[in-house]
Design a protein around this motif. Structure first.
Motif, mmCIF file in Angstrom:
data_model
loop_
_atom_site.group_PDB
_atom_site.id
_atom_site.type_symbol
_atom_site.label_atom_id
_atom_site.label_comp_id
_atom_site.label_asym_id
_atom_site.label_seq_id
_atom_site.Cartn_x
_atom_site.Cartn_y
_atom_site.Cartn_z
ATOM 1 N N LEU A 118 2.462 11.282 3.499
ATOM 2 C CA LEU A 118 1.229 11.201 2.733
ATOM 3 C C LEU A 118 0.571 9.814 2.905
ATOM 4 O O LEU A 118 -0.646 9.721 3.041
ATOM 5 C CB LEU A 118 1.510 11.455 1.252
ATOM 6 C CG LEU A 118 0.303 11.342 0.296
ATOM 7 C CD1 LEU A 118 -0.755 12.364 0.647
ATOM 8 C CD2 LEU A 118 0.763 11.495 -1.159
ATOM 9 N N SER A 119 1.402 8.785 2.936
ATOM 10 C CA SER A 119 0.891 7.419 3.146
ATOM 11 C C SER A 119 0.205 7.302 4.497
ATOM 12 O O SER A 119 -0.863 6.668 4.623
ATOM 13 C CB SER A 119 2.028 6.408 3.039
ATOM 14 O OG SER A 119 2.648 6.447 1.774
ATOM 15 N N THR A 121 8.831 -3.445 -1.980
ATOM 16 C CA THR A 121 7.963 -3.892 -0.902
ATOM 17 C C THR A 121 7.777 -5.395 -0.997
ATOM 18 O O THR A 121 7.848 -5.978 -2.080
ATOM 19 C CB THR A 121 6.580 -3.212 -0.967
ATOM 20 O OG1 THR A 121 5.929 -3.561 -2.194
ATOM 21 C CG2 THR A 121 6.715 -1.696 -0.883
ATOM 22 N N GLY A 122 7.541 -6.040 0.154
ATOM 23 C CA GLY A 122 7.336 -7.478 0.176
ATOM 24 C C GLY A 122 8.301 -8.162 1.112
ATOM 25 O O GLY A 122 8.872 -7.536 2.012
ATOM 26 N N HIS A 123 8.531 -9.459 0.870
ATOM 27 C CA HIS A 123 9.399 -10.223 1.779
ATOM 28 C C HIS A 123 10.852 -10.253 1.321
ATOM 29 O O HIS A 123 11.700 -10.807 2.009
ATOM 30 C CB HIS A 123 8.869 -11.642 1.971
ATOM 31 C CG HIS A 123 8.690 -12.424 0.705
ATOM 32 N ND1 HIS A 123 9.740 -12.807 -0.107
ATOM 33 C CD2 HIS A 123 7.562 -12.904 0.119
ATOM 34 C CE1 HIS A 123 9.262 -13.507 -1.129
ATOM 35 N NE2 HIS A 123 7.947 -13.572 -1.036
ATOM 36 N N HIS A 124 11.140 -9.667 0.160
ATOM 37 C CA HIS A 124 12.523 -9.516 -0.317
ATOM 38 C C HIS A 124 13.263 -10.844 -0.439
ATOM 39 O O HIS A 124 14.476 -10.922 -0.214
ATOM 40 C CB HIS A 124 13.318 -8.563 0.590
ATOM 41 C CG HIS A 124 12.584 -7.312 0.960
ATOM 42 N ND1 HIS A 124 12.173 -6.391 0.031
ATOM 43 C CD2 HIS A 124 12.152 -6.848 2.166
ATOM 44 C CE1 HIS A 124 11.521 -5.401 0.640
ATOM 45 N NE2 HIS A 124 11.497 -5.659 1.935
ATOM 46 N N ASP A 180 0.844 -1.206 0.000
ATOM 47 C CA ASP A 180 0.000 0.000 0.000
ATOM 48 C C ASP A 180 0.872 1.245 0.000
ATOM 49 O O ASP A 180 0.616 2.215 -0.734
ATOM 50 C CB ASP A 180 -0.917 0.010 1.226
ATOM 51 C CG ASP A 180 -1.869 -1.171 1.277
ATOM 52 O OD1 ASP A 180 -2.219 -1.680 0.196
ATOM 53 O OD2 ASP A 180 -2.238 -1.585 2.389
ATOM 54 N N VAL A 181 1.911 1.214 0.823
ATOM 55 C CA VAL A 181 2.849 2.337 0.891
ATOM 56 C C VAL A 181 3.616 2.457 -0.420
ATOM 57 O O VAL A 181 3.794 3.555 -0.962
ATOM 58 C CB VAL A 181 3.824 2.164 2.069
ATOM 59 C CG1 VAL A 181 4.798 3.338 2.139
ATOM 60 C CG2 VAL A 181 3.057 2.018 3.380
ATOM 61 N N GLY A 182 4.040 1.321 -0.947
ATOM 62 C CA GLY A 182 4.799 1.330 -2.197
ATOM 63 C C GLY A 182 4.026 1.935 -3.345
ATOM 64 O O GLY A 182 4.595 2.670 -4.171
ATOM 65 N N MET A 183 2.731 1.656 -3.422
ATOM 66 C CA MET A 183 1.910 2.199 -4.506
ATOM 67 C C MET A 183 1.734 3.711 -4.371
ATOM 68 O O MET A 183 1.755 4.431 -5.372
ATOM 69 C CB MET A 183 0.555 1.492 -4.536
ATOM 70 C CG MET A 183 0.632 0.075 -5.087
ATOM 71 S SD MET A 183 -0.978 -0.702 -5.354
ATOM 72 C CE MET A 183 -1.454 -1.050 -3.651
ATOM 73 N N ILE A 184 1.590 4.185 -3.154
ATOM 74 C CA ILE A 184 1.470 5.635 -2.945
ATOM 75 C C ILE A 184 2.780 6.330 -3.314
ATOM 76 O O ILE A 184 2.780 7.372 -3.982
ATOM 77 C CB ILE A 184 1.062 5.942 -1.486
ATOM 78 C CG1 ILE A 184 -0.365 5.439 -1.224
ATOM 79 C CG2 ILE A 184 1.185 7.435 -1.183
ATOM 80 C CD1 ILE A 184 -0.803 5.524 0.224
ATOM 81 N N LEU A 185 3.897 5.729 -2.892
ATOM 82 C CA LEU A 185 5.197 6.323 -3.229
ATOM 83 C C LEU A 185 5.420 6.330 -4.736
ATOM 84 O O LEU A 185 5.989 7.284 -5.289
ATOM 85 C CB LEU A 185 6.315 5.557 -2.524
ATOM 86 C CG LEU A 185 6.357 5.679 -0.993
ATOM 87 C CD1 LEU A 185 7.462 4.787 -0.422
ATOM 88 C CD2 LEU A 185 6.575 7.131 -0.555
ATOM 89 N N ASP A 186 4.986 5.272 -5.413
ATOM 90 C CA ASP A 186 5.151 5.213 -6.869
ATOM 91 C C ASP A 186 4.401 6.353 -7.557
ATOM 92 O O ASP A 186 4.873 6.905 -8.569
ATOM 93 C CB ASP A 186 4.659 3.863 -7.391
ATOM 94 C CG ASP A 186 4.869 3.720 -8.895
ATOM 95 O OD1 ASP A 186 6.039 3.768 -9.338
ATOM 96 O OD2 ASP A 186 3.870 3.566 -9.623
#
Length: 414
Positions: free
Chosen positions: A408-409, A368-371, A354-360
């Motif tokens: 913002l997130s 984002t994820g388990h890497h 969710d954070v990754g999409m806002i930053l994008d």
């Protein structure tokens, strides 16, 4: 932007100008690229070197007497020598070209298979990338050997206090990363290597996340094996290296069979070439192998210690700025770290993506994820993290934009 100063002795604006992709806009915003832990962007000299090889020198290596083949061979072997010097290996033939860190680890796991039996033990850690877990699981399944691991503590560091119990006379190999891809934690590999060698075990160091950021001296470390990938250090994808001590590489079975890795082939048996060709079957990634040397030229034009110092300042700055946001949890915050910061929002129902999409939407690329480190996420009982990972072209001003994106997130997801 940050200008040249007495601390770092380089002009960040001139460095950024060498990366054409930074001129892109994403969703109408200037690209801010914080996913270097996955794959770094490429400077113009690397892009030019790719075109130069295919435009002027394209030919197979080690096989032809014609000029192009000879020139391509010299270029690739010169790159091998650059890598040797970059990690301070004793001999160029101790550098094996691979497709990357994953193949290097698999090469060792397959190469030692005939040296391992059901009474033996392999030791890894709970902080490893899947590439440094799965090959050893496969090896143990085939040989009956036991796989053990160094536990991860809640603070993001390894429980080194258990080394004396975990490393025994049965331990044949210890495989650990120097820097965690998921957390950025710097692991005490010097201590681990010393303990392992006291028990007569070999040690493999996964340097995928350290080679781009910090000086490496394999002789000083006394590492038996070391692997890294080119694409995380300004080179193309599909190229990396395995370093191994000559006396140990000589004991390993070949990983692939085919052309180049042979001495003589008969219909009923074959004999193998010496190092490094014993492990380099088939036509190699000639362009990638050559251009990995160019990427090292780029890094050394700045200085690997300078890169380390500058990126450490970026990491400290990002840590301090994120720490001011009470909704943010930083993992391994107080552990020694390099190259990356991993965090989450402490908000109910919020996933890292969710954070990754806002930053994008703000033009900011993070991972984002388990890497590829699911055991770490299970340890912390989370689905994943937001990871910002840095390179020499990043700036504090970009981190400021990251902080605004996180704020913002929080506002949108809170």
């Amino acid at each position: 932007m940050i200008s040249e100063d007495s601390t770092f002795h380089f002009d960040i604006n001139k460095i950024r100008q060498q990366f054409p992709i930074l001129d892109r806009e994403i969703n109408g915003k200037p690209l801010i690229y914080f996913d270097n832990g996955a794959s770094s962007q490429k400077p113009q000299m690397v892009l030019d070197a790719i075109d130069n090889y295919y435009g002027k020198f394209n030919a197979n290596v080690h096989r032809g007497i014609h000029t192009l083949s000879q020139e391509a061979t010299v270029m690739m072997e010169n790159s091998r020598e650059k890598i040797q010097k970059f990690i301070h290996a004793e001999h160029p033939h101790e550098i094996i070209f691979t497709r990357g860190t994953t193949e290097g680890i698999n090469l060792v796991a397959r190469g030692i298979q005939n040296l391992i039996n059901s009474n033996d033990e392999i030791l890894i850690s709970e902080i490893e990338h899947h590439s440094n877990i799965v090959p050893w699981q496969m090896l143990c399944q085939k040989t009956g050997a036991k796989l053990k691991y160094i536990p991860l503590l809640d603070d993001g560091t390894l429980d080194i206090s258990q080394l004396d119990e975990l490393i025994t006379e049965k331990t044949k190999l210890v495989a650990v990363n120097q820097i965690s891809n998921a957390l950025g934690t710097i692991n005490p590999i010097e201590k681990i290597i010393k303990k392992a060698h006291q028990a007569g075990a070999w040690v493999l160091i996964d340097a995928a996340q350290s080679a781009p950021h910090t000086p490496i001296d394999v002789q000083k470390l006394d590492a038996d094996f070391l692997v890294f990938s080119g694409h995380k250090m300004y080179a193309p994808t599909g190229v990396g290296i395995l370093y191994g001590k000559e006396t140990i590489l000589d004991q390993l079975d070949p990983f692939h069979g085919g052309g180049e890795m042979i001495k003589e082939v008969f219909m009923d048996h074959s004999t193998y070439a010496g190092l490094p060709f014993k492990f380099e079957a088939g036509t190699p990634n000639i362009e990638g192998n050559i251009v990995l040397g160019t990427a090292i030229d780029f890094m050394e034009s700045i200085g690997i210690q300078t890169i380390h110092n500058y990126e450490h300042e970026l990491l400290d700055y990002a840590t301090n700025q994120l720490s001011e946001l009470e909704e943010v949890q930083i993992y391994a915050k107080d552990a020694p770290r390099s190259g990356a910061i991993s965090f989450n929002l402490n908000l109910d129902g919020v996933h890292p993506s969710d954070v990754g999409m806002i930053l994008d939407k703000k033009g900011i690329a993070v991972r984002t994820g388990h890497h590829c480190a699911q055991p770490i996420m299970r340890k912390f009982e989370i689905p994943g993290t937001v990871r910002a990972s840095f390179a020499i072209f990043n700036t504090k001003e970009e981190i400021d934009q990251l902080i605004e994106g996180v704020k913002l997130s929080i506002k949108m997801l809170g």
